[in-house]
Design a protein around this motif. Structure first.
Motif, short mmCIF file in Angstrom:
data_model
loop_
_atom_site.label_atom_id
_atom_site.label_comp_id
_atom_site.label_asym_id
_atom_site.label_seq_id
_atom_site.Cartn_x
_atom_site.Cartn_y
_atom_site.Cartn_z
N ASP A 64 4.47 -6.88 -9.74
CA ASP A 64 3.55 -6.38 -10.76
C ASP A 64 4.00 -5.06 -11.37
O ASP A 64 4.05 -4.91 -12.57
CB ASP A 64 2.16 -6.16 -10.13
CG ASP A 64 1.53 -7.49 -9.77
OD1 ASP A 64 2.01 -8.51 -10.33
OD2 ASP A 64 0.63 -7.50 -8.92
N ASP A 65 4.29 -4.11 -10.51
CA ASP A 65 4.59 -2.77 -11.00
C ASP A 65 5.71 -2.16 -10.16
O ASP A 65 5.45 -1.56 -9.11
CB ASP A 65 3.30 -1.92 -10.89
CG ASP A 65 3.48 -0.54 -11.48
OD1 ASP A 65 4.64 -0.15 -11.75
OD2 ASP A 65 2.46 0.16 -11.64
N PRO A 66 6.96 -2.36 -10.59
CA PRO A 66 8.10 -1.91 -9.77
C PRO A 66 8.04 -0.42 -9.42
O PRO A 66 8.35 -0.05 -8.29
CB PRO A 66 9.31 -2.22 -10.66
CG PRO A 66 8.85 -3.37 -11.51
CD PRO A 66 7.40 -3.13 -11.76
N ALA A 67 7.61 0.41 -10.37
CA ALA A 67 7.58 1.85 -10.08
C ALA A 67 6.57 2.16 -8.98
O ALA A 67 6.83 2.96 -8.07
CB ALA A 67 7.24 2.63 -11.35
N ALA A 68 5.43 1.48 -9.01
CA ALA A 68 4.41 1.70 -7.97
C ALA A 68 4.91 1.17 -6.63
O ALA A 68 4.65 1.76 -5.58
CB ALA A 68 3.11 1.00 -8.37
N ALA A 69 5.62 0.05 -6.67
CA ALA A 69 6.17 -0.53 -5.43
C ALA A 69 7.13 0.47 -4.79
O ALA A 69 7.11 0.69 -3.58
CB ALA A 69 6.90 -1.84 -5.74
N TYR A 70 7.95 1.07 -5.64
CA TYR A 70 8.91 2.06 -5.15
C TYR A 70 8.17 3.22 -4.48
O TYR A 70 8.48 3.63 -3.36
CB TYR A 70 9.76 2.57 -6.32
CG TYR A 70 10.66 3.72 -5.93
CD1 TYR A 70 11.88 3.47 -5.32
CD2 TYR A 70 10.27 5.04 -6.15
CE1 TYR A 70 12.71 4.52 -4.92
CE2 TYR A 70 11.08 6.10 -5.76
CZ TYR A 70 12.30 5.83 -5.15
OH TYR A 70 13.10 6.87 -4.75
N ARG A 71 7.16 3.72 -5.15
CA ARG A 71 6.42 4.87 -4.65
C ARG A 71 5.72 4.55 -3.31
O ARG A 71 5.71 5.35 -2.39
CB ARG A 71 5.39 5.29 -5.73
CG ARG A 71 4.52 6.48 -5.46
CD ARG A 71 5.23 7.74 -5.01
NE ARG A 71 6.41 8.10 -5.78
CZ ARG A 71 7.42 8.84 -5.31
NH1 ARG A 71 7.39 9.30 -4.07
NH2 ARG A 71 8.45 9.11 -6.05
N THR A 72 5.16 3.36 -3.21
CA THR A 72 4.48 2.95 -1.96
C THR A 72 5.43 3.05 -0.79
O THR A 72 5.10 3.61 0.27
CB THR A 72 3.99 1.50 -2.10
OG1 THR A 72 3.09 1.42 -3.19
CG2 THR A 72 3.28 1.03 -0.83
#
Ligand SMILES: Nc1nc2c(ncn2[C@@H]2O[C@H](COP(=O)(O)OP(=O)(O)OP(=O)(O)O)[C@@H](O)[C@H]2O)c(=O)[nH]1
Ligand SMILES: [Mg+2]
Length: 347
Positions: A249-257
């Protein structure tokens, strides 16, 4: 690969040998004095890190280790022989922990490292050593000092050079299968991988070990999902390969998680070098790959490599980056491991 990464063992160093009670007997000497020698020292319990072992599986079958006791002293002031040391061979990366697992007592990081864990007991004194001006014919002797004993845990942290991190389904296992001999299970559901896997990568005449661990999700540090308990296996990695699912869904958010969970784990994992790859790039067209890479680069402040573990696209470039981040392995010189390090100072 299946491996056992901890084992509880009992170790005991040898008791010292008893001192002898003996009197000199020579033909023309009446009342020969005492001549009983001391007992020999008991054997030590020694740990040694050796190459070629990857698991602690042998310790499942042998759990008790006792070093030999010292031999008794003898007449004519002969000291007893020392008991043989017992050398316990462990894989590189093994730690010896106290029985309650609270304290790391020893830590083996290099091939050839060898340390005495429990010292054998000293031998007892022979009767000769009790001779004094007031007691010229003592029958006293020492029975030998007891060895030491302990229950300890051996724990093996896999010595992977590179560690794979990412959310579940990011394609970590697919990647390790494509670059190593590992046969990790792959599935389109979360937590396909439930235990760490290791594989050996051969790239540009170099070899390194890469570890695939279960996916991390938000709250892993507090036990969510499979939790963060396998992160210990990548504590000693020199570099992390962070895979981000381009199809998510949201690669940047996945990275941050995932970054947040690495920080929450608390072993400074977040300061390790990191190679970031936008995985499953085969599912995107060039334009979308570029847009998502840019977004991810902004979030991470670092370079982002497009990758597909499934088609092999971008794999070479990722391996190049990993190799660059991994120092060549240094091993203790087999012949020189007893030498004291030479001190060097600029004149
Ligand atoms: N199109 C495409 N699909 C991929 C790629 N890599 C993995 N997949 C698919 O994504 C799903 C998850 O792959 P895994 O390799 O099991 O992912 P993982 O990160 O190991 O997942 P967990 O073990 O659950 O954390 C599977 O259905 C794979 O076939 C890729 O490069 N391209
Ligand atoms: Mg997996």
């Amino acid at each position: 690969m299946h491996f056992l990464d901890q084992a509880k063992i009992y170790v005991r160093s040898g008791t010292g040998g008893p001192g002898a009670v003996s009197f000199r007997r020579e033909k023309y000497i009446e009342y020969g004095g005492p001549d009983g020698g001391d007992g020999g020292k008991g054997g030590d319990i020694v740990f040694e890190a050796v190459a070629g072992l990857n698991t602690l599986i042998d310790f499942r079958y042998t759990q008790h280790f006792r070093a030999q006791r010292g031999k008794g002293g003898a007449g004519a002031n002969r000291t007893g022989g020392g008991g043989n040391d017992l050398v316990i061979k462990v894989p590189v990366g093994t730690q010896v922990l106290s029985e309650d697992k609270e304290h790391v007592l020893m830590d083996f990081t290099k091939v050839g490292e060898r340390k005495v864990f429990l010292r054998g007991g000293d031998g007892g004194r022979g009767n000769l050593s009790y001779k004094s001006s007031t007691n010229r014919a003592p029958r006293q002797h020492g029975t030998g000092w007891p060895g030491e004993e302990a229950w300890v845990w051996l724990r093996l942290k896999l010595l992977a050079d590179a560690g794979l991190v990412g959310l579940p389904n990011a394609g970590k296992s697919t990647f390790i299968n494509s670059v190593t001999n590992a046969k990790a299970k792959v599935g389109d559901y979360a937590f396909t991988t439930t235990r760490p896997q290791l594989g050996v990568v051969r790239h540009k005449n170099r070899e390194f070990v890469i570890a695939d661990i279960p996916g991390l999700i938000e709250g892993a540090a507090d036990g969510a999902g499979i939790g963060d308990r396998f992160l210990g296996h990548i504590e000693r990695c020199q570099v992390l390969l962070h895979l981000v699912d381009a199809h998510g869904d949201d690669p940047a958010a996945a990275y941050r998680t995932v970054r947040n969970e690495l920080i929450a784990y608390g072993a400074d994992l977040e300061s390790k070098r990191e190679v970031i790859a936008l995985n499953k790039a085969d599912l995107l067209d060039e334009e979308l790959t570029e847009a998502l890479s840019a977004e991810l680069a902004e979030e991470s402040g670092a370079e982002v490599l497009p990758l597909s573990g499934a088609t092999g696209q971008g794999v070479e470039a990722v391996l190049d980056r990993l190799i660059d981040a991994i120092e060549p392995v240094s091993e203790i010189d087999e012949n020189g491991d007893d030498e004291e390090p030479v001190e060097w100072s600029p004149v």
